[in-house]
Design an enzyme around this catalytic site. Structure first.
Site, PDB file in Angstrom:
ATOM      1  N   HIS A  55      -4.707  -4.603 -15.630  1.00 25.54           N
ATOM      2  CA  HIS A  55      -5.328  -3.534 -16.414  1.00 25.54           C
ATOM      3  C   HIS A  55      -4.428  -3.068 -17.562  1.00 25.54           C
ATOM      4  CE1 HIS A  55      -3.076  -0.720 -13.642  1.00 25.54           C
ATOM      5  NE2 HIS A  55      -2.953  -0.051 -14.773  1.00 25.54           N
ATOM      6  N   ASP A  85      -5.439  -7.269  -9.527  1.00 30.75           N
ATOM      7  CA  ASP A  85      -4.956  -6.537 -10.698  1.00 30.75           C
ATOM      8  C   ASP A  85      -3.554  -6.984 -11.104  1.00 30.75           C
ATOM      9  OD1 ASP A  85      -5.056  -4.759 -12.809  1.00 30.75           O
ATOM     10  OD2 ASP A  85      -4.348  -3.051 -11.633  1.00 30.75           O
ATOM     11  N   SER A 162       2.576   1.545 -14.521  1.00 34.65           N
ATOM     12  CA  SER A 162       1.854   0.411 -13.947  1.00 34.65           C
ATOM     13  C   SER A 162       2.512  -0.909 -14.322  1.00 34.65           C
ATOM     14  CB  SER A 162       0.403   0.419 -14.428  1.00 34.65           C
ATOM     15  OG  SER A 162      -0.301   1.515 -13.920  1.00 34.65           O
TER      16      SER A 162
END
Length: 217
Positions: A55, A85, A162
């Site tokens: 993402h 992901d 992230s």
């Protein structure tokens, strides 16, 4: 301090612009709107292969990666797995790039000290410390994305973290930071490194297979 200093050369800050889908409830022009994306990546192969969350780079046309010494490079998306992901990107590497020290997620225990490193809110190489709060968590973050078997930690993980490493006290990467619980304080999650490396191996294998030609003469 030693753990962070050892990991620092292998942690990359990722920036780029992506287009979000148009929101019919707001006055957004057709085709969506441009936003600045940010995240973190980790060198897992000295030829310039970097693992991050999908993402972070999804929909980014020009992936800019900044190294610990401030050098900015353009990376290319090699392969990705939306289900977990995770994604592999590659940066140019004339010389070998330091690879992060990789540990194991098989023997983790609640209460163990952990350290998160990442590009929190664009503040590069932010370091936070906490403990493992729980193991084997399942987290639904949207209608189409659910994570399984995550490490829960109270080390501060913010937007931009992230794709960054979750380290143990020895500086070994034992997870990849992936998500925060919206509205909660002290609840963050990371993908166990053993699972992440299995996915990374498959993604890099697919990239190698993509370079082969098959046919009959």
């Amino acid at each position: 301090v030693d753990a962070v200093e050892e990991a620092r050369p292998s942690v990359m800050n990722i920036h780029g612009r992506k287009t979000l889908p148009a929101d019919t409830d707001t006055l957004v022009s057709e085709g969506g709107r441009q936003v600045n994306g940010m995240g973190t990546g980790i060198v897992i192969d000295d030829r310039g292969y970097v693992i991050t969350n999908y993402h972070v780079v999804e929909g980014v046309g020009r992936i800019r990666v900044t190294t610990a010494d401030g050098t900015t490079l353009i990376a290319h998306l090699i392969a990705h797995d939306p289900k977990t992901d995770l994604a592999i990107i590659k940066i140019p590497a004339e010389d070998p790039i330091p690879v992060i020290n990789i540990g194991t997620s098989e023997d983790l225990l609640p209460g163990e000290t952990v350290i998160a490193v990442g590009n929190a809110y664009g503040y590069e190489h932010t370091v936070t410390q906490g403990i493992i709060s729980a193991l084997h968590r399942s987290v639904q973050v949207s209608d189409y994305q659910k994570y399984h078997d995550l490490i829960q930690t109270d080390a501060s993980i913010n937007p931009g973290n992230s794709g960054g490493p979750l380290l143990n006290i020895d500086g070994e990467m034992i997870g990849i930071n992936v998500a925060v619980r919206v509205g909660a304080q002290g609840i963050g999650f990371a993908i166990p490194i053993n699972e992440a490396l299995e996915v990374a191996a498959d993604l890099m294998s697919s990239e190698r297979m993509g370079r082969l030609f098959h046919g009959v003469i």
